[in-house]
Design a protein around this motif. Structure first.
Motif, PDB file in Angstrom:
ATOM      1  N   MET A   5      -6.565 -14.111   8.051  1.00 22.74           N
ATOM      2  CA  MET A   5      -6.201 -13.552   6.747  1.00 22.74           C
ATOM      3  C   MET A   5      -5.914 -12.059   6.855  1.00 22.74           C
ATOM      4  N   LEU A   6      -6.787 -11.340   7.566  1.00 16.53           N
ATOM      5  CA  LEU A   6      -6.566  -9.905   7.726  1.00 16.53           C
ATOM      6  C   LEU A   6      -5.304  -9.632   8.535  1.00 16.53           C
ATOM      7  N   GLY A   7      -5.061 -10.464   9.550  1.00 15.07           N
ATOM      8  CA  GLY A   7      -3.850 -10.303  10.347  1.00 15.07           C
ATOM      9  C   GLY A   7      -2.595 -10.540   9.522  1.00 15.07           C
ATOM     10  N   ARG A   8      -2.636 -11.555   8.683  1.00 23.99           N
ATOM     11  CA  ARG A   8      -1.483 -11.830   7.826  1.00 23.99           C
ATOM     12  C   ARG A   8      -1.257 -10.689   6.837  1.00 23.99           C
ATOM     13  N   PHE A   9      -2.358 -10.079   6.359  1.00 22.13           N
ATOM     14  CA  PHE A   9      -2.202  -8.921   5.467  1.00 22.13           C
ATOM     15  C   PHE A   9      -1.566  -7.755   6.215  1.00 22.13           C
ATOM     16  N   LEU A  10      -1.999  -7.514   7.443  1.00 22.96           N
ATOM     17  CA  LEU A  10      -1.386  -6.452   8.239  1.00 22.96           C
ATOM     18  C   LEU A  10       0.104  -6.711   8.425  1.00 22.96           C
ATOM     19  N   ASP A  11       0.466  -7.959   8.698  1.00 22.90           N
ATOM     20  CA  ASP A  11       1.882  -8.307   8.842  1.00 22.90           C
ATOM     21  C   ASP A  11       2.627  -8.065   7.533  1.00 22.90           C
ATOM     22  N   HIS A  12       1.985  -8.425   6.431  1.00 23.95           N
ATOM     23  CA  HIS A  12       2.573  -8.223   5.098  1.00 23.95           C
ATOM     24  C   HIS A  12       2.876  -6.747   4.856  1.00 23.95           C
ATOM     25  N   GLU A  13       1.983  -5.885   5.346  1.00 18.53           N
ATOM     26  CA  GLU A  13       2.132  -4.444   5.163  1.00 18.53           C
ATOM     27  C   GLU A  13       2.907  -3.784   6.304  1.00 18.53           C
ATOM     28  N   ARG A  14       3.353  -4.595   7.259  1.00 21.71           N
ATOM     29  CA  ARG A  14       4.072  -4.085   8.446  1.00 21.71           C
ATOM     30  C   ARG A  14       3.234  -3.071   9.218  1.00 21.71           C
ATOM     31  N   ILE A  15       1.950  -3.377   9.311  1.00 22.99           N
ATOM     32  CA  ILE A  15       1.016  -2.580  10.104  1.00 22.99           C
ATOM     33  C   ILE A  15       0.740  -3.356  11.386  1.00 22.99           C
ATOM     34  N   PRO A  16       0.920  -2.768  12.543  1.00 27.03           N
ATOM     35  CA  PRO A  16       0.718  -3.520  13.792  1.00 27.03           C
ATOM     36  C   PRO A  16      -0.743  -3.919  13.989  1.00 27.03           C
ATOM     37  N   ARG A  17      -0.952  -5.043  14.628  1.00 28.21           N
ATOM     38  CA  ARG A  17      -2.306  -5.490  14.966  1.00 28.21           C
ATOM     39  C   ARG A  17      -2.758  -4.810  16.260  1.00 28.21           C
ATOM     40  N   LEU A  18      -4.065  -4.622  16.384  1.00 30.05           N
ATOM     41  CA  LEU A  18      -4.621  -4.082  17.619  1.00 30.05           C
ATOM     42  C   LEU A  18      -4.851  -5.199  18.619  1.00 30.05           C
TER      43      LEU A  18
ATOM     44  N   LEU B 293       0.834  -1.198   0.000  1.00 31.81           N
ATOM     45  CA  LEU B 293       0.000   0.000   0.000  1.00 31.81           C
ATOM     46  C   LEU B 293       0.864   1.242   0.000  1.00 31.81           C
ATOM     47  N   CYS B 294       0.462   2.209  -0.801  1.00 34.63           N
ATOM     48  CA  CYS B 294       1.172   3.482  -0.754  1.00 34.63           C
ATOM     49  C   CYS B 294       0.781   4.218   0.522  1.00 34.63           C
ATOM     50  N   THR B 295       1.464   5.310   0.785  1.00 32.44           N
ATOM     51  CA  THR B 295       1.214   6.040   2.034  1.00 32.44           C
ATOM     52  C   THR B 295      -0.236   6.511   2.136  1.00 32.44           C
ATOM     53  N   ALA B 296      -0.766   7.003   1.036  1.00 28.22           N
ATOM     54  CA  ALA B 296      -2.149   7.497   1.057  1.00 28.22           C
ATOM     55  C   ALA B 296      -3.135   6.357   1.289  1.00 28.22           C
ATOM     56  N   GLU B 297      -2.923   5.223   0.618  1.00 33.51           N
ATOM     57  CA  GLU B 297      -3.799   4.070   0.804  1.00 33.51           C
ATOM     58  C   GLU B 297      -3.726   3.567   2.235  1.00 33.51           C
ATOM     59  N   CYS B 298      -2.538   3.479   2.758  1.00 34.31           N
ATOM     60  CA  CYS B 298      -2.349   2.991   4.118  1.00 34.31           C
ATOM     61  C   CYS B 298      -3.067   3.898   5.119  1.00 34.31           C
ATOM     62  N   ARG B 299      -2.961   5.183   4.898  1.00 39.71           N
ATOM     63  CA  ARG B 299      -3.619   6.134   5.796  1.00 39.71           C
ATOM     64  C   ARG B 299      -5.133   5.965   5.749  1.00 39.71           C
ATOM     65  N   LEU B 300      -5.659   5.609   4.606  1.00 36.61           N
ATOM     66  CA  LEU B 300      -7.108   5.469   4.444  1.00 36.61           C
ATOM     67  C   LEU B 300      -7.666   4.184   5.058  1.00 36.61           C
ATOM     68  N   VAL B 301      -6.939   3.071   4.903  1.00 35.76           N
ATOM     69  CA  VAL B 301      -7.547   1.779   5.228  1.00 35.76           C
ATOM     70  C   VAL B 301      -6.919   1.047   6.412  1.00 35.76           C
ATOM     71  N   ALA B 302      -5.731   1.442   6.842  1.00 37.29           N
ATOM     72  CA  ALA B 302      -5.021   0.664   7.862  1.00 37.29           C
ATOM     73  C   ALA B 302      -5.831   0.518   9.147  1.00 37.29           C
ATOM     74  N   ARG B 303      -6.336   1.618   9.657  1.00 36.77           N
ATOM     75  CA  ARG B 303      -7.056   1.573  10.926  1.00 36.77           C
ATOM     76  C   ARG B 303      -8.323   0.717  10.818  1.00 36.77           C
ATOM     77  N   SER B 304      -8.989   0.814   9.687  1.00 39.01           N
ATOM     78  CA  SER B 304     -10.207   0.022   9.491  1.00 39.01           C
ATOM     79  C   SER B 304      -9.892  -1.471   9.441  1.00 39.01           C
TER      80      SER B 304
ATOM     81  N   GLN C  21      -9.959  -6.809  11.765  1.00 42.80           N
ATOM     82  CA  GLN C  21      -9.170  -7.996  12.102  1.00 42.80           C
ATOM     83  C   GLN C  21      -9.395  -8.388  13.554  1.00 42.80           C
ATOM     84  N   LEU C  22      -9.457  -7.401  14.432  1.00 40.60           N
ATOM     85  CA  LEU C  22      -9.733  -7.671  15.842  1.00 40.60           C
ATOM     86  C   LEU C  22     -11.162  -8.163  16.034  1.00 40.60           C
ATOM     87  N   GLY C  23     -12.109  -7.535  15.329  1.00 39.44           N
ATOM     88  CA  GLY C  23     -13.511  -7.903  15.488  1.00 39.44           C
ATOM     89  C   GLY C  23     -13.844  -9.278  14.947  1.00 39.44           C
ATOM     90  N   GLU C  24     -13.126  -9.721  13.902  1.00 41.02           N
ATOM     91  CA  GLU C  24     -13.400 -11.040  13.325  1.00 41.02           C
ATOM     92  C   GLU C  24     -12.931 -12.172  14.247  1.00 41.02           C
TER      93      GLU C  24
END
Length: 253
Positions: free
Chosen positions: A100-113, A41-52, A57-60
């Motif tokens: 799956m969502l957690g693995r995607f977050l790891d792929h993007e180096r976005i921390p899990r909640l 994800l580019c910086t703009a994409e990451c800013r838009l969707v990372a938190r969601s 991922q936590l809710g699932e």
């Protein structure tokens, strides 16, 4: 206890027998996802969707202990071993979505909640009463997850994220039918006035949750070209379809 080991090993007739085999086949035949995709994800994409994505991922993820406990105490459904076995497989499939969502977050180096106030609210709501309320809260989240994943699918250029969303959307369509069956059977013994009260409570919960979902994740919807009107209409159509299924199962004999 798992009911039988083959399709012809028992003559027990159950509304959940088909669901047991459905979930089992899905578990044993996982759909391949393009984890080799190198796109980040580019910086703009990451800013838009990372938190969601973090929140969903936590809710699932849920151990499902409360749901299974309430199901095992239900005077009718608890006697159906196909129901309890299919419920465990259903919960496991929800957990795979989180994985799956957690693995995607790891792929993007976005921390899990590890926690979020909104997830805590829904977990507490599920603990308020019996199987009816627990399933009602869960299916409300699922019916609203459909427009969210539709928007998330189109919000970025990530082929991997798009594939994950399409897989989850396919699963959720079946999940809504499964949970409509459960709520319909739970409400079948109720009188018409009590059913009407349950519907009113469910409708109130749905509309409040839908407004909250938009407030929390409107950036994802707008990135995919959705405005509030489109989201609201899509969500309400999904809820109306769900209620028709619940009503059908509650009236069928």
């Amino acid at each position: 206890m798992v009911p039988g080991t083959t399709r012809t090993s028992t003559s027990v007739s159950s509304s959940y027998q088909r669901w047991y085999w459905y979930f089992l086949e899905k578990r044993d035949s996982p759909c391949a996802l393009p984890w080799h995709d190198n796109y980040l994800l580019c910086t703009a994409e990451c800013r838009l969707v990372a938190r969601s994505i973090q929140q969903f991922q936590l809710g699932e993820w849920a151990c499902g202990r409360g749901l299974v406990r309430r199901a095992s105490l239900h005077p009718v459904l608890s006697t159906d071993l196909w129901f309890l076995a299919s419920l465990e497989l259903f919960i496991a499939e929800e957990q795979r979505h989180s994985g799956m969502l957690g693995r995607f977050l790891d792929h993007e180096r976005i921390p899990r909640l590890s926690n979020h106030w909104l997830d805590n609210v829904f977990r507490r709501l599920r603990k308020l009463a019996g199987l009816d309320v627990c399933a009602m809260v869960l299916v409300t989240a699922e019916v609203l997850a459909v427009p969210f994943y539709q928007a998330l699918r189109d919000a970025t250029r990530s082929h991997l994220l798009r594939s994950i969303c399409m897989r989850i959307l396919c699963d959720e369509a079946a999940h809504l039918n499964y949970q409509a069956l459960t709520l319909g059977l739970v409400r079948r013994p109720l009188g018409s006035k009590t059913r009407a009260i349950r519907f009113l409570c469910h409708s109130t919960l749905f509309h409040c949750t839908a407004l909250l979902l938009w407030q929390q994740h409107c950036g994802v919807f707008r990135a995919a070209g959705w405005d509030f009107r489109r989201f609201w209409n899509q969500a309400r159509r999904g809820f109306a379809r769900l209620q028709r299924r619940i009503s059908q199962f509650s009236l069928d004999e």
